[in-house]
Design an enzyme around this catalytic site. Sequence first.
Site, PDB file in Angstrom:
ATOM      1  N   GLU A  89    -102.920  99.944  17.826  1.00 30.27           N
ATOM      2  CA  GLU A  89    -103.195  99.572  16.278  1.00 30.27           C
ATOM      3  C   GLU A  89    -104.295  98.465  16.321  1.00 30.27           C
ATOM      4  OE1 GLU A  89    -102.811  99.802  13.216  1.00 30.27           O
ATOM      5  OE2 GLU A  89    -100.863  99.952  12.478  1.00 30.27           O
ATOM      6  N   ASP A  90    -105.319  98.496  15.093  1.00 26.60           N
ATOM      7  CA  ASP A  90    -106.142  97.857  15.196  1.00 26.60           C
ATOM      8  C   ASP A  90    -105.787  96.449  14.811  1.00 26.60           C
ATOM      9  OD1 ASP A  90    -105.152  98.429  12.482  1.00 26.60           O
ATOM     10  OD2 ASP A  90    -107.046  98.735  11.583  1.00 26.60           O
ATOM     11  N   ASP A 100    -100.525  92.895  10.561  1.00 25.19           N
ATOM     12  CA  ASP A 100    -100.688  91.831   9.224  1.00 25.19           C
ATOM     13  C   ASP A 100     -99.169  91.465   9.080  1.00 25.19           C
ATOM     14  OD1 ASP A 100    -101.178  90.300   7.518  1.00 25.19           O
ATOM     15  OD2 ASP A 100    -102.066  91.780   6.275  1.00 25.19           O
ATOM     16  N   ARG A 114    -116.428  99.425   9.266  1.00 21.90           N
ATOM     17  CA  ARG A 114    -115.722  99.861  10.302  1.00 21.90           C
ATOM     18  C   ARG A 114    -116.827  99.989  11.587  1.00 21.90           C
ATOM     19  NH1 ARG A 114    -110.656 101.801   8.863  1.00 21.90           N
ATOM     20  NH2 ARG A 114    -110.577 103.025   6.887  1.00 21.90           N
ATOM     21  N   PHE A 157    -108.490  87.918   5.975  1.00 19.52           N
ATOM     22  CA  PHE A 157    -109.106  89.414   5.812  1.00 19.52           C
ATOM     23  C   PHE A 157    -110.223  89.614   6.764  1.00 19.52           C
ATOM     24  CE2 PHE A 157    -110.373  93.470   4.428  1.00 19.52           C
ATOM     25  CZ  PHE A 157    -109.445  93.922   4.225  1.00 19.52           C
TER      26      PHE A 157
HETATM   27  P1  IMP Z   1     -99.351  95.797   7.785  1.00 21.07           P
HETATM   28  O1  IMP Z   1     -98.752  97.011   7.424  1.00 21.07           O
HETATM   29  O2  IMP Z   1     -99.708  94.702   6.711  1.00 21.07           O
HETATM   30  O3  IMP Z   1     -99.095  95.048   9.312  1.00 21.07           O
HETATM   31  O4  IMP Z   1    -100.985  96.379   8.013  1.00 21.07           O
HETATM   32  C1  IMP Z   1    -101.244  96.859   8.739  1.00 21.07           C
HETATM   33  C2  IMP Z   1    -102.683  97.776   8.356  1.00 21.07           C
HETATM   34  O5  IMP Z   1    -103.154  97.101   7.459  1.00 21.07           O
HETATM   35  C3  IMP Z   1    -103.438  97.625   9.483  1.00 21.07           C
HETATM   36  O6  IMP Z   1    -103.349  98.799  10.438  1.00 21.07           O
HETATM   37  C4  IMP Z   1    -104.760  97.746   8.904  1.00 21.07           C
HETATM   38  O7  IMP Z   1    -105.417  99.135   8.597  1.00 21.07           O
HETATM   39  C5  IMP Z   1    -104.690  97.074   7.526  1.00 21.07           C
HETATM   40  N1  IMP Z   1    -105.153  95.622   7.627  1.00 21.07           N
HETATM   41  C6  IMP Z   1    -104.151  94.435   7.554  1.00 21.07           C
HETATM   42  N2  IMP Z   1    -105.112  93.406   7.912  1.00 21.07           N
HETATM   43  C7  IMP Z   1    -106.391  93.684   7.735  1.00 21.07           C
HETATM   44  C8  IMP Z   1    -107.722  92.982   7.640  1.00 21.07           C
HETATM   45  O8  IMP Z   1    -107.603  91.690   7.730  1.00 21.07           O
HETATM   46  N3  IMP Z   1    -108.728  93.764   7.442  1.00 21.07           N
HETATM   47  C9  IMP Z   1    -108.773  95.074   7.440  1.00 21.07           C
HETATM   48  N4  IMP Z   1    -107.547  95.723   7.444  1.00 21.07           N
HETATM   49  C10 IMP Z   1    -106.352  95.146   7.470  1.00 21.07           C
HETATM   50 MG    MG Z   2    -104.507 100.621  10.198  1.00 22.42          MG
END
Ligand code: IMP
Ligand code: MG
Length: 174
Positions: free
Chosen positions: A98-99, A102, A164, A151
């Site tokens: 995963e990148d 959050d 990206r 963010f």
């Molecule tokens: P989560 O479900 O809230 O954990 O978010 C997961 C996905 O949201 C990540 O795989 C990212 O693609 C996107 N994401 C979450 N935070 C960021 C950020 O700070 N910048 C860009 N994409 C984000």
């Molecule tokens: Mg993602």
Amino acid sequence: MANEVESVLISQQDLQRRIQELGKQLTEEYAGRNLLLLGVLKGAVVFLVDLARAIDLPLQMDFMAVSSYGASTHSSGVVRILKDLDAAVDGRDILVVEDIIDTGLTLKYILENLSMRNPASVKVCALLVKDKARPDGINADYVGFEIPDKFVVGNGLDYAELYRNLPFIGVLKS
Ligand code: IMP
Ligand code: MG
């Protein structure tokens, strides 16, 4: 493009150094196993190609695309599969790449979904993890960097599909 960035959080050099370290660690831990790198499109792609080349083992790659954000910068909590894996994963040692984690909602959904497919093991390697509370048990086994709850863009991470290709992690000007 770099002049739209307010500050650099993690430099290209620090990213690459940490990814090499993770690759060495994974090379030891997955020796003799049946490793499948499972990239979550699109954000994880840039990290995944660097990580894969830092792992000195036979491995395969597959990809899954899920959507949780739409065009917003906040998680909706609703996860949809946009593209499923190409191949079955039973008996495989899956490393979800995963990148960023959050809220953890995307990962929670992916892990629940994978657990129904009989893999030998499932672990998670995230380049970035935001410093915040998450649902129980949702965390990465391997973490590149812990970052503040901001963010960020770059190294695969986008804002409205842009940035990206920045080779570092940065915070955008508002
Ligand atoms: P989560 O479900 O809230 O954990 O978010 C997961 C996905 O949201 C990540 O795989 C990212 O693609 C996107 N994401 C979450 N935070 C960021 C950020 O700070 N910048 C860009 N994409 C984000
Ligand atoms: Mg993602």
